[in-house]
Design a protein around this motif. Structure first.
Motif, PDB file in Angstrom:
ATOM      1  N   UNK A  42       0.829  -1.208   0.000  1.00 23.71           N
ATOM      2  CA  UNK A  42       0.000   0.000   0.000  1.00 23.71           C
ATOM      3  C   UNK A  42       0.864   1.259   0.000  1.00 23.71           C
ATOM      4  N   UNK A  43       1.865   1.296   0.867  1.00 23.85           N
ATOM      5  CA  UNK A  43       2.572   2.554   1.080  1.00 23.85           C
ATOM      6  C   UNK A  43       3.782   2.771   0.180  1.00 23.85           C
ATOM      7  N   UNK A  44       4.376   1.737  -0.384  1.00 25.26           N
ATOM      8  CA  UNK A  44       5.483   1.955  -1.304  1.00 25.26           C
ATOM      9  C   UNK A  44       5.046   2.780  -2.518  1.00 25.26           C
ATOM     10  N   UNK A  45       3.940   2.447  -3.184  1.00 26.94           N
ATOM     11  CA  UNK A  45       3.509   3.299  -4.305  1.00 26.94           C
ATOM     12  C   UNK A  45       3.138   4.721  -3.869  1.00 26.94           C
ATOM     13  N   UNK A  46       2.568   4.861  -2.687  1.00 29.32           N
ATOM     14  CA  UNK A  46       2.194   6.191  -2.198  1.00 29.32           C
ATOM     15  C   UNK A  46       3.443   7.043  -1.990  1.00 29.32           C
ATOM     16  N   UNK A  47       4.456   6.471  -1.366  1.00 29.52           N
ATOM     17  CA  UNK A  47       5.680   7.225  -1.092  1.00 29.52           C
ATOM     18  C   UNK A  47       6.433   7.501  -2.389  1.00 29.52           C
ATOM     19  N   UNK A  48       6.425   6.562  -3.332  1.00 29.48           N
ATOM     20  CA  UNK A  48       7.047   6.818  -4.631  1.00 29.48           C
ATOM     21  C   UNK A  48       6.343   7.955  -5.371  1.00 29.48           C
ATOM     22  N   UNK A  49       5.011   7.951  -5.332  1.00 29.07           N
ATOM     23  CA  UNK A  49       4.258   9.029  -5.977  1.00 29.07           C
ATOM     24  C   UNK A  49       4.553  10.368  -5.309  1.00 29.07           C
ATOM     25  N   UNK A  50       4.648  10.390  -3.983  1.00 33.46           N
ATOM     26  CA  UNK A  50       4.971  11.632  -3.270  1.00 33.46           C
ATOM     27  C   UNK A  50       6.362  12.115  -3.650  1.00 33.46           C
ATOM     28  N   UNK A  51       7.306  11.195  -3.815  1.00 31.95           N
ATOM     29  CA  UNK A  51       8.660  11.573  -4.226  1.00 31.95           C
ATOM     30  C   UNK A  51       8.626  12.274  -5.579  1.00 31.95           C
ATOM     31  N   UNK A  52       7.931  11.683  -6.521  1.00 28.23           N
ATOM     32  CA  UNK A  52       7.851  12.263  -7.870  1.00 28.23           C
ATOM     33  C   UNK A  52       7.130  13.607  -7.832  1.00 28.23           C
ATOM     34  N   UNK A  53       6.025  13.675  -7.104  1.00 26.48           N
ATOM     35  CA  UNK A  53       5.269  14.934  -7.057  1.00 26.48           C
ATOM     36  C   UNK A  53       6.068  16.058  -6.409  1.00 26.48           C
ATOM     37  N   UNK A  54       6.744  15.776  -5.295  1.00 24.88           N
ATOM     38  CA  UNK A  54       7.555  16.807  -4.658  1.00 24.88           C
ATOM     39  C   UNK A  54       8.725  17.228  -5.548  1.00 24.88           C
ATOM     40  N   UNK A  55       9.326  16.276  -6.248  1.00 25.79           N
ATOM     41  CA  UNK A  55      10.436  16.613  -7.146  1.00 25.79           C
ATOM     42  C   UNK A  55       9.957  17.497  -8.300  1.00 25.79           C
ATOM     43  N   UNK A  56       8.819  17.141  -8.879  1.00 26.45           N
ATOM     44  CA  UNK A  56       8.274  17.972  -9.963  1.00 26.45           C
ATOM     45  C   UNK A  56       7.881  19.358  -9.467  1.00 26.45           C
ATOM     46  N   UNK A  58       9.165  20.938  -6.924  1.00 36.08           N
ATOM     47  CA  UNK A  58      10.399  21.681  -6.653  1.00 36.08           C
ATOM     48  C   UNK A  58      11.015  22.190  -7.947  1.00 36.08           C
ATOM     49  N   UNK A  59      10.974  21.392  -9.000  1.00 39.06           N
ATOM     50  CA  UNK A  59      11.554  21.798 -10.275  1.00 39.06           C
ATOM     51  C   UNK A  59      10.774  22.940 -10.918  1.00 39.06           C
ATOM     52  N   UNK A  60       9.475  23.006 -10.675  1.00 43.34           N
ATOM     53  CA  UNK A  60       8.636  24.028 -11.309  1.00 43.34           C
ATOM     54  C   UNK A  60       8.314  25.206 -10.404  1.00 43.34           C
ATOM     55  N   UNK A  61       8.852  25.243  -9.192  1.00 44.18           N
ATOM     56  CA  UNK A  61       8.532  26.355  -8.281  1.00 44.18           C
ATOM     57  C   UNK A  61       9.543  27.481  -8.445  1.00 44.18           C
ATOM     58  N   UNK A  62       9.090  28.668  -8.162  1.00 41.33           N
ATOM     59  CA  UNK A  62       9.983  29.835  -8.254  1.00 41.33           C
ATOM     60  C   UNK A  62      10.791  29.959  -6.961  1.00 41.33           C
ATOM     61  N   UNK A  63      11.983  30.549  -7.044  1.00 41.97           N
ATOM     62  CA  UNK A  63      12.815  30.671  -5.848  1.00 41.97           C
ATOM     63  C   UNK A  63      12.166  31.477  -4.721  1.00 41.97           C
ATOM     64  N   UNK A  64      11.272  32.379  -5.074  1.00 45.40           N
ATOM     65  CA  UNK A  64      10.622  33.181  -4.040  1.00 45.40           C
ATOM     66  C   UNK A  64       9.292  32.585  -3.589  1.00 45.40           C
ATOM     67  N   UNK A  65       8.938  31.459  -4.125  1.00 48.34           N
ATOM     68  CA  UNK A  65       7.667  30.825  -3.786  1.00 48.34           C
ATOM     69  C   UNK A  65       7.676  30.228  -2.393  1.00 48.34           C
ATOM     70  N   UNK A  66       6.455  30.006  -1.896  1.00 50.67           N
ATOM     71  CA  UNK A  66       6.314  29.371  -0.590  1.00 50.67           C
ATOM     72  C   UNK A  66       5.494  28.112  -0.797  1.00 50.67           C
ATOM     73  N   UNK A  67       5.938  26.949  -0.477  1.00 46.56           N
ATOM     74  CA  UNK A  67       7.272  26.614   0.022  1.00 46.56           C
ATOM     75  C   UNK A  67       8.307  26.721  -1.090  1.00 46.56           C
TER      76      UNK A  67
END
Length: 106
Positions: A42-56, A58-67
């Protein structure tokens, strides 16, 4: 049993022991492997999806953005580490289940 004698360990406590204590429990302790496997599935796919979503994110956020990108990258790394731990645990659980099925000692 007289009132002076202490109650045996296997009978003490709120929950009755399943087996008599042998004194080797830390070495021979067993965990519910099927439950661990279910949680892993159950949780391995959830954590993998969270990893990808947070990475994407982070890649698309502006330096002055929050977070900021640094915080999002940290979350992606933390989720990635959790995914790695879950994957390794899944391998260990599968190996132990196979050993139990084949009757080999762990």
């Amino acid at each position: 049993m007289s009132p002076e004698e202490p109650e045996p360990r296997e009978r003490s406590g709120a929950h009755p022991a399943r087996r008599p204590r042998t004194g080797t429990e830390p070495r021979t302790a067993r965990s519910p492997l099927r439950l661990r496997m279910l949680l892993n599935a159950v949780f391995l796919p959830v954590v993998l999806a969270a990893t990808v979503l947070f990475a994407l994110w982070a890649a698309n956020s502006s330096p002055s953005g929050v977070p900021g990108p640094a915080a999002l990258t940290g979350l992606a790394v933390a989720c990635g580490v959790l995914a790695l731990v879950a994957a390794v645990d899944g391998v260990v659980v599968r190996r132990r289940m196979r050993q139990e099925r084949d009757g080999r000692p762990s």
